[in-house]
Design a protein around this motif. Structure first.
Motif: not given
Length: 385
Positions: A365-383
């Protein structure tokens, strides 16, 4: 103890009485006096009483009581008196040591009893005893000692069972408290996600309706209709969540939102005034229910923050990428970004961190380099296949 004192008095009275008045007890089966047997007298009666007296402290000081009782008992035998019923006191004391003390002390008490009996038998003037009598005495001592040890082991076993049951009860209570705390946390996250999102949308729409109320009543009417629709949706979701807390009524069960509801969520944000675009990459595949809900809530929270903080004219993009072993979700906007945020993170972002961590995901979670804001998540799909 009172009961032990009473027992000692009863034993002493009975033993002294038998010692003084039961002369027939010291006769051989043919009616002749036993060779070397000394007649009853006051000194012998005192020794008999002294043998029984330590029974009064058999639970508090069992080994000391046994030693104190063996001395007059050995004297009785060594001087040629018949111990008679006083020997029962010695057995009671041996039983008490075996029952109330550890194995080493109990074995020492048994050895002392053997030595005292052997010493008394070696110096007694009484003759005519054969090996079978001695064997019976040894067997009785072993039996009494074994009974005391058996009782101690049984008592220790019962105490262990009680202690184990208490530990299991405490562990169960701790598990119950942890489960309740986790459930409260889960419900709090759900309530926050529902309330924060819908109230934010309603606030933005109400502000827009107020601004155009005089100049464009039709647009204001549409905004008010959207507010009503959003409020009904919020009430429905809150009723479903709060329903699980009721004990006197069944909850209105319904499916939890998931990735399949993203188009409706994006459309709702557009109606609220946030230009939102949805981009899906890769081939969609079945997602575990928990991950599905967590990803949806993350996108919902990200769009809600963009709606509240990105500022007018901002645009938001929701990107969902399906990989064979990973689900990547991202919400980014081109608004004011971190500059509009101050203080500690809100409960929504804290809840999102908990959701992502619960399923082993990676959150940024944090600001983007070119301006704005970003929320990102990566979920592992083990199954995933």
């Amino acid at each position: 103890m009172f009961h032990d004192t009473v027992l000692a008095v009863v034993l002493a009275a009975g033993s002294v009485g038998l010692f003084l008045y039961s002369d027939s007890a010291w006769l051989e089966p043919g009616g002749l006096p036993i060779d070397g047997m000394r007649g009853a007298d006051p000194f012998g009666a005192v020794l008999v009483a002294l043998v029984c007296a330590p029974v009064a402290v058999r639970r508090r000081w069992p080994l000391a009581g046994l030693c104190a009782g063996l001395v007059p008992e050995t004297l009785l035998t060594a001087l040629g008196y018949g111990a008679g019923a006083a020997a029962v006191a010695g057995l009671v004391l041996l039983y008490s040591v075996a029952s109330y003390r550890g194995l080493a002390m109990a074995l020492g008490a048994l050895l002392l009893s053997f030595l005292a009996y052997a010493l008394g038998g070696a110096v007694t003037p009484i003759t005519g005893r054969n090996w079978s009598e001695h064997l019976v005495v040894l067997i009785v001592l072993l039996a009494v000692w074994g009974a005391g040890r058996s009782l101690r082991l049984r008592r220790a076993y019962l105490e262990e069972l009680k202690d184990r049951a208490a530990r299991l009860e405490r562990a169960s209570a701790a598990d119950t408290r942890a489960a309740r705390a986790e459930e409260r946390s889960r419900i709090a996250r759900e309530l926050h996600d529902v309330v924060a999102h819908h109230v934010s949308v309603m606030t933005v729409q109400a502000a827009a309706a107020r601004r155009v109320l005089a100049s464009d009543p039709d647009l204001a009417r549409e905004a008010l209709s959207a507010i009503e629709h959003t409020g009904r949706m919020a009430m429905t979701e809150m009723r479903n969540i709060v329903g699980v807390l009721r004990t006197d009524a069944r909850a209105e069960l319904g499916p939890q939102p998931g990735m399949q509801d993203l188009p409706a969520l994006v459309e709702q944000m557009r109606e609220a005034g946030l230009a939102t675009r949805l981009s899906v990459e890769g081939d969609a595949r079945p997602i575990p229910a928990g991950v599905d809900l967590a990803a949806y809530r993350l996108i919902q929270e990200g769009l809600t923050n963009s709606l509240r903080h990105a500022g007018p004219g901002a645009k938001a993009v929701v990107t969902v990428r399906h990989d064979p072993r990973e689900l990547d979700v991202r919400v980014e906007d081109d608004g004011r970004g971190a500059a509009s945020l101050s203080g500690q993170p809100g409960h929504g972002l804290v809840g999102i961190r908990e959701r992502v961590a619960l399923y082993g995901g990676i959150l940024s979670i944090g600001p983007r380099p070119g301006g704005g804001f970003e929320v990102r998540a990566r979920f592992p799909l083990k199954d995933s296949p």
